[in-house]
Design a protein around this motif. Structure first.
Motif, PDB file in Angstrom:
ATOM      1  N   UNK A 115       0.824  -1.216   0.000  1.00  0.00           N
ATOM      2  CA  UNK A 115       0.000   0.000   0.000  1.00  0.00           C
ATOM      3  C   UNK A 115       0.856   1.264   0.000  1.00  0.00           C
ATOM      4  N   UNK A 116       1.982   1.189   0.701  1.00  0.00           N
ATOM      5  CA  UNK A 116       2.832   2.385   0.785  1.00  0.00           C
ATOM      6  C   UNK A 116       3.598   2.645  -0.508  1.00  0.00           C
ATOM      7  N   UNK A 117       3.575   1.664  -1.427  1.00  0.00           N
ATOM      8  CA  UNK A 117       4.201   1.870  -2.743  1.00  0.00           C
ATOM      9  C   UNK A 117       3.339   2.788  -3.607  1.00  0.00           C
ATOM     10  N   UNK A 118       2.062   2.939  -3.232  1.00  0.00           N
ATOM     11  CA  UNK A 118       1.151   3.726  -4.056  1.00  0.00           C
ATOM     12  C   UNK A 118       1.465   5.218  -3.930  1.00  0.00           C
ATOM     13  N   UNK A 119       1.319   5.929  -5.042  1.00  0.00           N
ATOM     14  CA  UNK A 119       1.575   7.366  -5.005  1.00  0.00           C
ATOM     15  C   UNK A 119       0.376   8.111  -5.577  1.00  0.00           C
ATOM     16  N   UNK A 120       0.399   9.431  -5.450  1.00  0.00           N
ATOM     17  CA  UNK A 120      -0.677  10.248  -5.998  1.00  0.00           C
ATOM     18  C   UNK A 120      -1.843  10.333  -5.034  1.00  0.00           C
ATOM     19  N   UNK A 130      -6.336   4.410   8.638  1.00  0.00           N
ATOM     20  CA  UNK A 130      -6.150   5.722   9.260  1.00  0.00           C
ATOM     21  C   UNK A 130      -5.172   5.708  10.422  1.00  0.00           C
ATOM     22  N   UNK A 131      -4.995   4.561  11.035  1.00  0.00           N
ATOM     23  CA  UNK A 131      -4.108   4.495  12.209  1.00  0.00           C
ATOM     24  C   UNK A 131      -2.719   4.025  11.843  1.00  0.00           C
ATOM     25  N   UNK A 132      -2.658   2.878  11.176  1.00  0.00           N
ATOM     26  CA  UNK A 132      -1.391   2.196  10.992  1.00  0.00           C
ATOM     27  C   UNK A 132      -0.678   2.567   9.701  1.00  0.00           C
ATOM     28  N   UNK A 133      -1.423   2.532   8.603  1.00  0.00           N
ATOM     29  CA  UNK A 133      -0.749   2.617   7.303  1.00  0.00           C
ATOM     30  C   UNK A 133      -0.615   4.064   6.811  1.00  0.00           C
ATOM     31  N   UNK A 134      -1.683   4.856   6.992  1.00  0.00           N
ATOM     32  CA  UNK A 134      -1.633   6.243   6.512  1.00  0.00           C
ATOM     33  C   UNK A 134      -2.011   7.221   7.641  1.00  0.00           C
ATOM     34  N   UNK A 135      -1.174   7.287   8.684  1.00  0.00           N
ATOM     35  CA  UNK A 135      -1.511   8.162   9.814  1.00  0.00           C
ATOM     36  C   UNK A 135      -1.602   9.643   9.421  1.00  0.00           C
ATOM     37  N   UNK A 136      -0.969  10.009   8.301  1.00  0.00           N
ATOM     38  CA  UNK A 136      -0.995  11.418   7.888  1.00  0.00           C
ATOM     39  C   UNK A 136      -2.004  11.684   6.783  1.00  0.00           C
ATOM     40  N   UNK A 137      -3.011  10.829   6.670  1.00  0.00           N
ATOM     41  CA  UNK A 137      -4.032  10.998   5.626  1.00  0.00           C
ATOM     42  C   UNK A 137      -4.696  12.369   5.722  1.00  0.00           C
ATOM     43  N   UNK A 138      -5.139  12.876   4.581  1.00  0.00           N
ATOM     44  CA  UNK A 138      -5.782  14.190   4.523  1.00  0.00           C
ATOM     45  C   UNK A 138      -7.138  14.167   5.227  1.00  0.00           C
TER      46      UNK A 138
END
Ligand code: C5P
Length: 209
Positions: A115-120, A130-138
């Motif tokens: 998942x962290x390989x994804x860009x854009x 929201x907690x673990x993988x993308x804590x800085x989500x918009x």
């Protein structure tokens, strides 16, 4: 630069339909993290690996090429060694095994790395986005509804007996509790009395400018 919207919630909470529609309205792809767990489970089950053998599962994942295929407005797909899997990943058998597979830290790390390989810009749905993988989500959302309501929706999608489906969902909720961590700052939406379009409208309305 990435722009990520996370939508977490329990099984059959409407996450994938909601995520797909929100992403479509924004003109960006949506990503289902559950599909990666499902693909790992499917591979293990079809290769006859024991689902509780983390070492064997990680070796198996290493031997196969698993690609997440995303597109704007379309369902997510997974390709394993170049072959696209779709309905194979949404069977009762995969449903019954996936929580066990998803509990292994090594498998979670494998999914998180994909998942962290994804860009854009994209919308991503799961349990711990929201907690673990993308804590800085918009923006972060958490969808929920009582098990009976979710089961009724699931019976509409796949055939099945309502009582049995409710029992299977409750069981998966329990097993998934370990790996489900709603972000405290997520916007919580109880979808019990909301239509799909209403949920989508609330999410779009709550997005930052
Ligand atoms: O969302 P979906 O029902 O397709 O997810 C399938 C399974 O994958 C869940 O029941 C859960 O065990 C696992 N999962 C997870 N963490 C995520 C997404 C899914 O543990 N972020």
């Amino acid at each position: 630069e990435t722009f990520v919207i996370t939508i977490d919630g329990p099984a059959a909470s409407g996450k994938s339909s909601v995520s797909r529609l929100v992403a479509q309205r924004l003109g960006i792809p949506y990503v289902s993290s559950g599909l990666l767990y499902r693909a790992a489970t499917y591979l293990a089950q079809t290769s006859g690996e024991a689902l509780d053998d983390e070492g064997a599962l990680l070796q198996l994942l290493d031997r196969h090429r698993v690609q997440l295929v995303t597109a704007v407005g379309a369902r997510n797909r997974i390709a394993v060694d170049g072959r696209t899997l779709d309905h194979e990943l949404h069977t009762d058998r995969v449903d019954a095994g996936v929580s066990v597979v998803a509990r292994h830290p090594g498998v979670r790390a494998w999914v998180d790395a994909r998942l962290r390989e994804l860009t854009g810009a994209f919308v991503v749905e799961g349990r711990d986005m929201g907690t673990q993988v993308f804590p800085h989500a918009a923006a972060k959302f958490y969808l929920s509804a009582p098990p009976e309501v979710r089961a009724a929706r699931r019976v509409g999608e796949r055939a099945g007996d309502l009582e049995a489906v409710t029992a299977a969902l409750r069981r998966r909720d329990q097993l998934d509790a370990v790996q489900s961590r709603p972000a405290p700052e997520a916007v919580y939406l109880d979808t019990r009395d909301l239509t799909l379009d209403e949920v989508v409208a609330r999410i779009l309305g709550a997005l930052p400018e």
